[in-house]
Enzyme design. Sequence first.
Site, PDB file in Angstrom:
ATOM      1  CB  CYS A 269      -0.827  -0.270   1.501  1.00 51.93           C
ATOM      2  SG  CYS A 269      -0.362   0.176   2.651  1.00 51.93           S
TER       3      CYS A 269
ATOM      4  CG  ASP B 217      -0.383   3.523   3.891  1.00 50.66           C
ATOM      5  OD1 ASP B 217      -0.561   4.253   3.220  1.00 50.66           O
ATOM      6  OD2 ASP B 217      -1.649   2.656   4.383  1.00 50.66           O
TER       7      ASP B 217
ATOM      8  CB  CYS C  46      -5.033   3.816   5.697  1.00 44.80           C
ATOM      9  SG  CYS C  46      -4.386   2.124   6.661  1.00 44.80           S
TER      10      CYS C  46
ATOM     11  CB  CYS D 179      -3.537  -1.550   8.655  1.00 41.79           C
ATOM     12  SG  CYS D 179      -4.748  -1.389   7.606  1.00 41.79           S
TER      13      CYS D 179
HETATM   14 FE1  FES Z   1      -1.406   0.339   4.545  1.00 43.82          FE
HETATM   15 FE2  FES Z   1      -3.008   0.344   5.920  1.00 43.82          FE
HETATM   16  S1  FES Z   1      -3.692  -0.093   3.789  1.00 43.82           S
HETATM   17  S2  FES Z   1      -1.546   0.326   6.392  1.00 43.82           S
END
Ligand code: FES
Length: 129
Positions: free
Chosen positions: A33, A35, A58, A102
Amino acid sequence: MYSEKVMDHFMNPRNQGEIPDADGIGEVGNPSCGDIMRIFIKVSNDVITDVKFQTFGCGAAIASSSMATELIRGKTLKEAWDMSNKAVVEALEGLPPAKVHCSVLAEDGIHKAINDYRIKNGLEPWEEK
Ligand code: FES
């Protein structure tokens, strides 16, 4: 779809920011993702006396970092190391299945920060189970 606890920690994150003179820093990312999460800890006599996070990610990752930092403040390094992402999810009163990964970011970030502290202090890093 999100619990009230998740919404609360997402809207009003606790311990957000950085500790400029942190004793340990852990940075982790999730390649799928994109992140990123950073965890900063201050340690005194083996106890986490302060902890902050920066999360570029997110809402579930922000809520997880907020809750995880609340859970490890005042804990020993070992207690913080043993806190699993499951404990974070439980404290958040659940996450949707697609968002559980996450919370893993928070566990990994804390582990990295603890090992950063250990390495800086000439101690063996702990191994992931
Ligand atoms: Fe990447 Fe939540 S979607 S940490």
